[in-house]
Design a protein around this motif. Structure first.
Motif, PDB file in Angstrom:
ATOM      1  N   GLN B 255       0.892  -1.160   0.000  1.00  0.00           N
ATOM      2  CA  GLN B 255       0.000   0.000   0.000  1.00  0.00           C
ATOM      3  C   GLN B 255       0.923   1.201   0.000  1.00  0.00           C
ATOM      4  O   GLN B 255       1.712   1.377   0.920  1.00  0.00           O
ATOM      5  CB  GLN B 255      -0.892  -0.043   1.245  1.00  0.00           C
ATOM      6  CG  GLN B 255      -2.102   0.885   1.208  1.00  0.00           C
ATOM      7  CD  GLN B 255      -1.820   2.295   1.728  1.00  0.00           C
ATOM      8  OE1 GLN B 255      -0.682   2.720   1.803  1.00  0.00           O
ATOM      9  NE2 GLN B 255      -2.863   3.004   2.089  1.00  0.00           N
ATOM     10  N   ASN B 256       0.861   2.004  -1.064  1.00  0.00           N
ATOM     11  CA  ASN B 256       1.842   3.075  -1.266  1.00  0.00           C
ATOM     12  C   ASN B 256       1.244   4.459  -1.056  1.00  0.00           C
ATOM     13  O   ASN B 256       1.289   5.302  -1.949  1.00  0.00           O
ATOM     14  CB  ASN B 256       2.438   2.969  -2.674  1.00  0.00           C
ATOM     15  CG  ASN B 256       3.236   1.693  -2.843  1.00  0.00           C
ATOM     16  OD1 ASN B 256       2.671   0.607  -2.964  1.00  0.00           O
ATOM     17  ND2 ASN B 256       4.545   1.797  -2.820  1.00  0.00           N
ATOM     18  N   GLY B 257       0.674   4.680   0.112  1.00  0.00           N
ATOM     19  CA  GLY B 257       0.186   6.028   0.435  1.00  0.00           C
ATOM     20  C   GLY B 257       1.325   7.020   0.272  1.00  0.00           C
ATOM     21  O   GLY B 257       2.480   6.704   0.544  1.00  0.00           O
ATOM     22  N   ALA B 258       0.989   8.232  -0.170  1.00  0.00           N
ATOM     23  CA  ALA B 258       2.030   9.238  -0.413  1.00  0.00           C
ATOM     24  C   ALA B 258       1.878  10.411   0.559  1.00  0.00           C
ATOM     25  O   ALA B 258       2.192  11.543   0.228  1.00  0.00           O
ATOM     26  CB  ALA B 258       1.947   9.710  -1.855  1.00  0.00           C
ATOM     27  N   ASP B 259       1.385  10.104   1.762  1.00  0.00           N
ATOM     28  CA  ASP B 259       1.110  11.204   2.706  1.00  0.00           C
ATOM     29  C   ASP B 259       2.182  11.369   3.784  1.00  0.00           C
ATOM     30  O   ASP B 259       1.983  12.114   4.739  1.00  0.00           O
ATOM     31  CB  ASP B 259      -0.284  11.047   3.339  1.00  0.00           C
ATOM     32  CG  ASP B 259      -0.546   9.645   3.842  1.00  0.00           C
ATOM     33  OD1 ASP B 259       0.370   8.801   3.731  1.00  0.00           O
ATOM     34  OD2 ASP B 259      -1.660   9.378   4.335  1.00  0.00           O
ATOM     35  N   ALA B 260       3.314  10.666   3.637  1.00  0.00           N
ATOM     36  CA  ALA B 260       4.403  10.879   4.604  1.00  0.00           C
ATOM     37  C   ALA B 260       5.257  12.078   4.180  1.00  0.00           C
ATOM     38  O   ALA B 260       6.222  12.428   4.846  1.00  0.00           O
ATOM     39  CB  ALA B 260       5.269   9.622   4.692  1.00  0.00           C
ATOM     40  N   HIS B 261       4.892  12.711   3.080  1.00  0.00           N
ATOM     41  CA  HIS B 261       5.658  13.853   2.569  1.00  0.00           C
ATOM     42  C   HIS B 261       5.431  15.093   3.428  1.00  0.00           C
ATOM     43  O   HIS B 261       4.338  15.302   3.963  1.00  0.00           O
ATOM     44  CB  HIS B 261       5.232  14.136   1.122  1.00  0.00           C
ATOM     45  CG  HIS B 261       6.178  15.013   0.371  1.00  0.00           C
ATOM     46  ND1 HIS B 261       6.160  16.387   0.480  1.00  0.00           N
ATOM     47  CD2 HIS B 261       7.175  14.729  -0.512  1.00  0.00           C
ATOM     48  CE1 HIS B 261       7.104  16.904  -0.300  1.00  0.00           C
ATOM     49  NE2 HIS B 261       7.734  15.908  -0.915  1.00  0.00           N
ATOM     50  N   VAL B 262       6.455  15.913   3.526  1.00  0.00           N
ATOM     51  CA  VAL B 262       6.393  17.120   4.365  1.00  0.00           C
ATOM     52  C   VAL B 262       5.264  18.066   3.927  1.00  0.00           C
ATOM     53  O   VAL B 262       4.703  18.797   4.747  1.00  0.00           O
ATOM     54  CB  VAL B 262       7.765  17.843   4.384  1.00  0.00           C
ATOM     55  CG1 VAL B 262       8.151  18.342   2.997  1.00  0.00           C
ATOM     56  CG2 VAL B 262       7.791  18.971   5.388  1.00  0.00           C
ATOM     57  N   LEU B 263       4.901  18.043   2.665  1.00  0.00           N
ATOM     58  CA  LEU B 263       3.858  18.957   2.187  1.00  0.00           C
ATOM     59  C   LEU B 263       2.446  18.425   2.434  1.00  0.00           C
ATOM     60  O   LEU B 263       1.474  19.137   2.211  1.00  0.00           O
ATOM     61  CB  LEU B 263       4.037  19.224   0.687  1.00  0.00           C
ATOM     62  CG  LEU B 263       5.264  20.050   0.283  1.00  0.00           C
ATOM     63  CD1 LEU B 263       5.405  20.100  -1.230  1.00  0.00           C
ATOM     64  CD2 LEU B 263       5.174  21.463   0.856  1.00  0.00           C
ATOM     65  N   ASP B 264       2.332  17.175   2.874  1.00  0.00           N
ATOM     66  CA  ASP B 264       0.982  16.632   3.069  1.00  0.00           C
ATOM     67  C   ASP B 264       0.259  17.387   4.178  1.00  0.00           C
ATOM     68  O   ASP B 264       0.813  17.566   5.267  1.00  0.00           O
ATOM     69  CB  ASP B 264       1.038  15.141   3.402  1.00  0.00           C
ATOM     70  CG  ASP B 264      -0.337  14.507   3.283  1.00  0.00           C
ATOM     71  OD1 ASP B 264      -0.651  13.978   2.199  1.00  0.00           O
ATOM     72  OD2 ASP B 264      -1.123  14.596   4.258  1.00  0.00           O
ATOM     73  N   PRO B 265      -0.976  17.821   3.922  1.00  0.00           N
ATOM     74  CA  PRO B 265      -1.661  18.654   4.918  1.00  0.00           C
ATOM     75  C   PRO B 265      -2.203  17.888   6.125  1.00  0.00           C
ATOM     76  O   PRO B 265      -2.510  18.493   7.143  1.00  0.00           O
ATOM     77  CB  PRO B 265      -2.818  19.262   4.116  1.00  0.00           C
ATOM     78  CG  PRO B 265      -3.081  18.286   3.014  1.00  0.00           C
ATOM     79  CD  PRO B 265      -1.749  17.677   2.680  1.00  0.00           C
ATOM     80  N   LEU B 266      -2.317  16.557   6.023  1.00  0.00           N
ATOM     81  CA  LEU B 266      -2.960  15.820   7.117  1.00  0.00           C
ATOM     82  C   LEU B 266      -1.998  15.160   8.091  1.00  0.00           C
ATOM     83  O   LEU B 266      -2.407  14.665   9.127  1.00  0.00           O
ATOM     84  CB  LEU B 266      -3.893  14.731   6.561  1.00  0.00           C
ATOM     85  CG  LEU B 266      -5.117  15.171   5.773  1.00  0.00           C
ATOM     86  CD1 LEU B 266      -6.062  14.003   5.593  1.00  0.00           C
ATOM     87  CD2 LEU B 266      -5.843  16.312   6.461  1.00  0.00           C
ATOM     88  N   THR B 267      -0.725  15.094   7.766  1.00  0.00           N
ATOM     89  CA  THR B 267       0.191  14.348   8.635  1.00  0.00           C
ATOM     90  C   THR B 267       1.355  15.243   9.055  1.00  0.00           C
ATOM     91  O   THR B 267       1.461  16.380   8.598  1.00  0.00           O
ATOM     92  CB  THR B 267       0.756  13.118   7.896  1.00  0.00           C
ATOM     93  OG1 THR B 267       1.649  13.588   6.891  1.00  0.00           O
ATOM     94  CG2 THR B 267      -0.339  12.286   7.265  1.00  0.00           C
ATOM     95  N   HIS B 268       2.208  14.704   9.909  1.00  0.00           N
ATOM     96  CA  HIS B 268       3.268  15.544  10.478  1.00  0.00           C
ATOM     97  C   HIS B 268       4.650  14.943  10.261  1.00  0.00           C
ATOM     98  O   HIS B 268       5.558  15.186  11.033  1.00  0.00           O
ATOM     99  CB  HIS B 268       2.988  15.759  11.970  1.00  0.00           C
ATOM    100  CG  HIS B 268       1.532  15.993  12.227  1.00  0.00           C
ATOM    101  ND1 HIS B 268       0.700  15.013  12.723  1.00  0.00           N
ATOM    102  CD2 HIS B 268       0.750  17.060  11.974  1.00  0.00           C
ATOM    103  CE1 HIS B 268      -0.535  15.484  12.783  1.00  0.00           C
ATOM    104  NE2 HIS B 268      -0.533  16.720  12.341  1.00  0.00           N
ATOM    105  N   LEU B 269       4.775  14.114   9.229  1.00  0.00           N
ATOM    106  CA  LEU B 269       6.086  13.574   8.899  1.00  0.00           C
ATOM    107  C   LEU B 269       6.786  14.563   7.958  1.00  0.00           C
ATOM    108  O   LEU B 269       6.140  15.390   7.329  1.00  0.00           O
ATOM    109  CB  LEU B 269       5.957  12.192   8.244  1.00  0.00           C
ATOM    110  CG  LEU B 269       5.292  11.123   9.129  1.00  0.00           C
ATOM    111  CD1 LEU B 269       5.145   9.813   8.374  1.00  0.00           C
ATOM    112  CD2 LEU B 269       6.082  10.910  10.410  1.00  0.00           C
ATOM    113  N   CYS B 270       8.115  14.470   7.892  1.00  0.00           N
ATOM    114  CA  CYS B 270       8.883  15.441   7.106  1.00  0.00           C
ATOM    115  C   CYS B 270       9.723  14.750   6.054  1.00  0.00           C
ATOM    116  O   CYS B 270      10.918  15.020   5.930  1.00  0.00           O
ATOM    117  CB  CYS B 270       9.779  16.265   8.033  1.00  0.00           C
ATOM    118  SG  CYS B 270       8.806  17.332   9.067  1.00  0.00           S
TER     119      CYS B 270
END
Lengths: 217, 392
Positions: B255-270
Motif C-alpha cells: 500500500q503506497n500512500g504518499a502522505d508521509a511527505h512534508v507537504l501533506d496537509p494531514l500528517t506531520h512527517l517530514c
C-alpha cells in the motif's frame, strides 16, 4: 464509571488453613499476583501477594536443606496481610485509583454485604484509563490552551459540533506554568481535523497540537 | 532490468468523490497516469481496465448488512441515523450518489491487479485507485468505504492459496487490513506510520502483534512526528528485509500512500520525494528475491494531489518496469497543462530541492526513538531466530 463495571468476578481464593505451597501453585498456574483469603462464609479475612509467598519460600541458595519442604507447608494465615482494604461494587473507579496510589497496593477485593464478589487490580485500572482516553476508537487528537474560566468547554465544543464530528473523549488538565489557563484534549472521530482546527483558529483559540513549527504547509 | 507489468486504469476512478473540497480526490490517479504518459514511460499495452468487484467478492471481507447500507446510501435511501453505525454520512465518509458502484470499481481494480500477477501474465501490477486501508468489516472510516486491499488478500488466499506479505507505508496506520488478518498466520502485515499519539486512527502500536495463530504475523513501527527521510528509510529497509526473511511470502501486496511527505496537509512527517524512490525499489528487489517477482502495488493516502502524489506514484511504475527512478525535469507538457487548474505552483523536477523545510531541532532524539520502535517491533523475529528449537 463504577467498580462493578470493571471488576473481575471469577476470583481465585484460598482458605487460611491452606498451605503456602498450594498458593504458590495457584499464582503460577493462573498468572496472578494476589489471592484473597476467605473464611467459610466467603468473608475476606486476609490477602497474600506473590511477594508474600516468595518471602516465605526457601531461598534458591538453600534448596537442599532439610527444613525447605516444611516452610512451604505452613498455613497461609501465617503470612497473609490483614486487615484488608476492600471496596464496594458501587464505588467509583476514579476513587480506587487514589487508593492504589496512596496505600501503595496493587489489588483491591470487592465486597458486598461483607461477602467477596469481585477483584480489581492495578492492571484493570490502567486498562480502564486507556479506554477512557478514547484511543481504542479510530480518532485524531487535538490539544488546546484555553482561558481557565467557567463555560469555556461548551464554547469550544460548539465549534466542534458545527462540523458534525463525534468526540470520543475529552480530558481537561491544568496548564502548569500559568494557572490562568488550562489544556483541553479532544479525541475526534475524524481523519481530517484540519477544518476544525481552522475554525478554532478563526475563533481565536490557541491550538497546541497539531501544529507545525517552522514548516510551511 | 526491465519487467513486464500491468497498470490498472480507468478514468472512472474519479467517480469515487465525496464532495467538493474533500481531501480525498482521485484526480491524483489521473495526474499520475498523465505524468507517466508525458514521460513516455507507459503506453496502451500496459493498461488493463478494472473490473467491478461482485457483491460476493466484497463479502470476502465485508458484512452483507454493511454492503446493503452502502447500496441504500448509493441511491439516497439511507437516513443519517441509519448510516451512523456504519460510519457512513460522517465528515470523513459522507454519502454520495453511486458510492457503492464507485467503491466496487476500486476493489475490482485491485482484484484485476491480483489476477494479472497470480495468473502469471506479468510479474508486477499497480492499481493506484486502491489502497483504502481503513475500511472495516462493517464500517466505513477514514475516507474508505470498501477495503480493497483486504478483499484482494482474502481473494489471493481463497483462489491461489499463497502466503501474502502486506506492506503499508502510508503515514496512517493500516488498521483495516491489520484487523482483517489479525489471527491469520498466512497473511503477515507490516505497517510503518506516524505514531497514533495524535494522528488518526490512533492504533498501530509496537505491541500489536496479532492473536491466536496469527501472533507474530502483525508488525507495526510507529515513527515520531517530524521524522525525516533518513530515519524513515532506515526503519523501512531494516524491517522489510528482516520480515521478508522471516516470513518468506509467495507474493507481496504494498500500500503506497504518499502522505508521509512534508507537504501533506494531514500528517506531520517530514519526508521528501527521496523515500518514494526507495520504497518501491526495495519492494521490487525483494519481490524478485523471495516471490519470483510477484508484487501487487496499490495507491492509498496522499492529500497534496498536485505537488506530491503524481510524482510519488509515477515513481512506483517507473521502478516496477525499469528498476530506475525518474530524475531531472518533469515533462513541460504535463506542468503546463495542469498548472492552469492547480491552486499551488507545480514542481518542475522529479526530486525535491534541498532545504525545503526548516531543520528539525529534535532530529537526533526522533531518530533514536524510531530505532527503539524498530528494535521492539523486530524483537519477536530475533527471538524466533535465537530460540534453540526455531529450526531456522
Amino acid at each position: 464509571m463504577l467498580v462493578e463495571q470493571i471488576m473481575k468476578t471469577q476470583v481465585i481464593t484460598c482458605k487460611p488453613t491452606e498451605t503456602i505451597e498450594s498458593a504458590l501453585k495457584l499464582l503460577n498456574d493462573h498468572h496472578i499476583r494476589h489471592i484473597p483469603i476467605v473464611d467459610e462464609s466467603n468473608q475476606v479475612i486476609g490477602i497474600v501477594s506473590d511477594r508474600d509467598v516468595r518471602d516465605a519460600s526457601p531461598s534458591i541458595f538453600h534448596i537442599h536443606q532439610d527444613n525447605d519442604e516444611n516452610e512451604l507447608q505452613n498455613e497461609l494465615r501465617s503470612i497473609m496481610s490483614t486487615p484488608v482494604t476492600t471496596i464496594h461494587p458501587l464505588d467509583f473507579v476514579e476513587e480506587i485509583a487514589s487508593i492504589f496510589y496512596e496505600q501503595e497496593i496493587a489489588c483491591l477485593p470487592v465486597t458486598k454485604a461483607n461477602k467477596l464478589v469481585g477483584i480489581v487490580t492495578e492492571k484493570d485500572m490502567l486498562y480502564t484509563l486507556i479506554q477512557l482516553t478514547g484511543v481504542n476508537v479510530q480518532s485524531s487528537q487535538i490539544e488546546l490552551k484555553v482561558i481557565n474560566k467557567p463555560g469555556i468547554l461548551p464554547e469550544v465544543t460548539a465549534v466542534l459540533g458545527r462540523r458534525k464530528v463525534n468526540i470520543t473523549s475529552v480530558l481537561i488538565y491544568p496548564y502548569e506554568p500559568d494557572q490562568r489557563y488550562k489544556i483541553l484534549v479532544f479525541r475526534l472521530q475524524t481523519m481530517n481535523p484540519m477544518p476544525i482546527i481552522e475554525d478554532l483558529h478563526a475563533e481565536g483559540y490557541e491550538v497546541l497540537w497539531p501544529n507545525m513549527p517552522g514548516i510551511e504547509k | 532490468m526491465t519487467c513486464e507489468a500491468k497498470f490498472v486504469y480507468s478514468d472512472q476512478f474519479t467517480k469515487y468523490r465525496f464532495r467538493e473540497g474533500h481531501p480525498f480526490n482521485q484526480l491524483r490517479v489521473t495526474l499520475a497516469y498523465e505524468l507517466l504518459k508525458t514521460s513516455n514511460a507507459i503506453d496502451d499495452n500496459h493498461l488493463i481496465p478494472p473490473r467491478v468487484a461482485t457483491e460476493e467478492e466484497l463479502r470476502l471481507i465485508h458484512d452483507p448488512k454493511y454492503i446493503q447500507a452502502v447500496k441504500l446510501a448509493s441511491e439516497g435511501k439511507l437516513t443519517e441515523d441509519e448510516g451512523f453505525p456504519y460510519g457512513i454520512g460522517t465528515e470523513d465518509t459522507p454519502m454520495f450518489a453511486h458510492m457503492h458502484e464507485a467503491a466496487s470499481l476500486l476493489v475490482g481494480g485491485s482484484l484485476t491487479a491480483v489476477d494479472a500477477v497470480m495468473k502469471g501474465e506479468v510479474k508486477h501490477s499497480l492499481n493506484l485507485g486502491g489502497g483504502l486501508h481503513h475500511g472495516f468489516q462493517q464500517k466505513a472510516s477514514g475516507f474508505c468505504i470498501y477495503n480493497d486491499g483486504a478483499v484482494a488478500i482474502e481473494y489471493i488466499r481463497k483462489h491461489y492459496d499463497a502466503k501474502v506479505l502486506y506492506v503499508d507505508t502510508d503515514a496512517h496506520h493500516g488498521d483495516g487490513v491489520q484487523w482483517a488478518f489479525y489471527d491469520d498466520p498466512n497473511v503477515c502485515t507490516l505497517s510503518i506510520h506516524e505514531t497514533g499519539r495524535y494522528l488518526f486512527p490512533g492504533t498501530g502500536n509496537v505491541n500489536e502483534r496479532g492473536i491466536k495463530e496469527g501472533y507474530g504475523y502483525s508488525f507495526n513501527i510507529p515513527v515520531d512526528a517530524f521524522t525525516e527521510d533518513e530515519s524513515f528509510l532506515q526503519v523501512y529497509e531494516e524491517a522489510l528485509r528482516e520480515i521478508m526473511h522471516y516470513f518468506k511470502p509467495d507474493v507481496i501486496v504494498t500500500q503506497n500512500g504518499a502522505d508521509a511527505h512534508v507537504l501533506d496537509p494531514l500528517t506531520h512527517l517530514c519526508c521528501t520525494m527521496n523515500i518514494f524512490e526507495h520504497i518501491p525499489k526495495l519492494a521490487h528487489e525483494l519481490a524478485h528475491e523471495y516471490c519470483d517477482g510477484k508484487w501487487i502495488a496499490l495507491g492509498g493516502g496522499g492529500y497534496d494531489i498536485w505537488r506530491v502524489v503524481p510524482r510519488a506514484w509515477a515513481q512506483i511504475w517507473k521502478v516496477m518496469t525499469s528498476n530506475t527512478p525518474f530524475s531531472g525535469e518533469l515533462p513541460l507538457e504535463w506542468t503546463t497543462k495542469w498548472q492552469e487548474q492547480a491552486p499551488v505552483t507545480l514542481p518542475d523536477n522529479w526530486n525535491d530541492p534541498a532545504n525545503m523545510y526548516k531543520a528539525i531541532p529534535r532530529k537526533e532524539e526522533i531518530t533514536e526513538k524510531n530505532e527503539k520502535a524498530l528494535e521492539k517491533a523486530l524483537q519477536f523475529v530475533q527471538l524466533k531466530y535465537n530460540s534453540p528449537n526455531s529450526g531456522i
